[in-house]
Design a protein around this motif. Sequence first.
Motif, PDB file in Angstrom:
ATOM      1  N   SER A 104       0.840  -1.197   0.000  1.00 21.58           N
ATOM      2  CA  SER A 104       0.000   0.000   0.000  1.00 21.58           C
ATOM      3  C   SER A 104       0.874   1.246   0.000  1.00 21.58           C
ATOM      4  O   SER A 104       1.976   1.239   0.556  1.00 21.58           O
ATOM      5  N   ALA A 105       0.354   2.316  -0.597  1.00 21.52           N
ATOM      6  CA  ALA A 105       1.040   3.605  -0.516  1.00 21.52           C
ATOM      7  C   ALA A 105       1.163   3.979   0.954  1.00 21.52           C
ATOM      8  O   ALA A 105       0.225   3.800   1.729  1.00 21.52           O
ATOM      9  N   GLY A 106       2.325   4.450   1.336  1.00 28.03           N
ATOM     10  CA  GLY A 106       2.573   4.822   2.728  1.00 28.03           C
ATOM     11  C   GLY A 106       3.277   3.752   3.532  1.00 28.03           C
ATOM     12  O   GLY A 106       3.640   3.978   4.688  1.00 28.03           O
ATOM     13  N   THR A 107       3.499   2.580   2.934  1.00 29.16           N
ATOM     14  CA  THR A 107       4.267   1.540   3.620  1.00 29.16           C
ATOM     15  C   THR A 107       5.717   1.987   3.725  1.00 29.16           C
ATOM     16  O   THR A 107       6.290   2.518   2.772  1.00 29.16           O
ATOM     17  N   VAL A 108       6.304   1.803   4.901  1.00 31.28           N
ATOM     18  CA  VAL A 108       7.717   2.109   5.129  1.00 31.28           C
ATOM     19  C   VAL A 108       8.434   0.772   5.260  1.00 31.28           C
ATOM     20  O   VAL A 108       8.063  -0.054   6.092  1.00 31.28           O
ATOM     21  N   ALA A 109       9.413   0.549   4.408  1.00 33.26           N
ATOM     22  CA  ALA A 109      10.085  -0.754   4.377  1.00 33.26           C
ATOM     23  C   ALA A 109      11.552  -0.571   3.995  1.00 33.26           C
ATOM     24  O   ALA A 109      11.993   0.538   3.684  1.00 33.26           O
TER      25      ALA A 109
ATOM     26  N   PRO B  26      16.048   2.348   3.863  1.00 37.21           N
ATOM     27  CA  PRO B  26      14.604   2.462   4.100  1.00 37.21           C
ATOM     28  C   PRO B  26      13.965   3.324   3.010  1.00 37.21           C
ATOM     29  O   PRO B  26      14.574   4.270   2.517  1.00 37.21           O
ATOM     30  N   VAL B  27      12.759   2.940   2.646  1.00 37.81           N
ATOM     31  CA  VAL B  27      12.011   3.658   1.611  1.00 37.81           C
ATOM     32  C   VAL B  27      10.550   3.783   2.038  1.00 37.81           C
ATOM     33  O   VAL B  27      10.064   3.012   2.863  1.00 37.81           O
ATOM     34  N   ILE B  28       9.881   4.740   1.447  1.00 34.41           N
ATOM     35  CA  ILE B  28       8.430   4.863   1.579  1.00 34.41           C
ATOM     36  C   ILE B  28       7.845   4.478   0.231  1.00 34.41           C
ATOM     37  O   ILE B  28       8.236   5.031  -0.806  1.00 34.41           O
TER      38      ILE B  28
ATOM     39  N   SER C 216       8.934  -3.460   9.041  1.00 36.11           N
ATOM     40  CA  SER C 216       8.259  -2.478   8.204  1.00 36.11           C
ATOM     41  C   SER C 216       7.121  -1.855   8.995  1.00 36.11           C
ATOM     42  O   SER C 216       6.749  -2.339  10.055  1.00 36.11           O
ATOM     43  N   GLY C 217       6.588  -0.788   8.487  1.00 39.90           N
ATOM     44  CA  GLY C 217       5.487  -0.097   9.145  1.00 39.90           C
ATOM     45  C   GLY C 217       4.748   0.725   8.115  1.00 39.90           C
ATOM     46  O   GLY C 217       4.763   0.417   6.928  1.00 39.90           O
ATOM     47  N   GLU C 218       4.148   1.799   8.583  1.00 40.50           N
ATOM     48  CA  GLU C 218       3.417   2.667   7.665  1.00 40.50           C
ATOM     49  C   GLU C 218       3.424   4.088   8.181  1.00 40.50           C
ATOM     50  O   GLU C 218       3.702   4.342   9.351  1.00 40.50           O
ATOM     51  N   LEU C 219       3.119   4.997   7.277  1.00 33.10           N
ATOM     52  CA  LEU C 219       2.986   6.387   7.662  1.00 33.10           C
ATOM     53  C   LEU C 219       1.673   6.580   8.412  1.00 33.10           C
ATOM     54  O   LEU C 219       0.662   5.963   8.069  1.00 33.10           O
ATOM     55  N   THR C 220       1.685   7.442   9.408  1.00 30.38           N
ATOM     56  CA  THR C 220       0.443   7.850  10.051  1.00 30.38           C
ATOM     57  C   THR C 220      -0.233   8.871   9.125  1.00 30.38           C
ATOM     58  O   THR C 220       0.354   9.286   8.110  1.00 30.38           O
ATOM     59  N   GLU C 221      -1.434   9.269   9.467  1.00 30.17           N
ATOM     60  CA  GLU C 221      -2.119  10.296   8.679  1.00 30.17           C
ATOM     61  C   GLU C 221      -1.285  11.577   8.633  1.00 30.17           C
ATOM     62  O   GLU C 221      -1.138  12.208   7.588  1.00 30.17           O
ATOM     63  N   LYS C 222      -0.711  11.934   9.769  1.00 28.87           N
ATOM     64  CA  LYS C 222       0.158  13.111   9.843  1.00 28.87           C
ATOM     65  C   LYS C 222       1.392  12.901   8.960  1.00 28.87           C
ATOM     66  O   LYS C 222       1.845  13.820   8.283  1.00 28.87           O
TER      67      LYS C 222
END
Length: 114
Positions: free
Chosen positions: A5-10, A23-25, A93-99
């Motif tokens: 998904s868009a916003g995944t941080v890996a 690391p990339v978004i 990995s994780g994801e971006l918050t709304e902020k």
Amino acid sequence: MTKFSAGTVAWAIDPTDAHDERPVIILSHEKRPFSSVECTVMCLGTGAKNYDHYSPELEDDYLSGVSFTNTTYLMPWALYTIPPGAIQTGKASGELTEKGERFVKKALISLFSV
């Protein structure tokens, strides 16, 4: 094949060739044409503050499910299309918050500013 998904941080094999991995978004993968062979990412870096380009700090409240030990910066000029297989699925990995999503969008828009 995993579609991100868009916003995944890996972590991915470094498209800049400065390191083995970086690391990339993920900016675009699951909803893009040719997603089986292409994924668009923005690189992150720890030394980006030293560049002559806008590189804002990626603070912890912009992230969910992942954090970095060192201060990490967006590299909005470092946009790459990479093969999905370059993304390291065995690493944290994780994801971006709304902020965080708003923060990344502002960084991308800054590329069009004078």
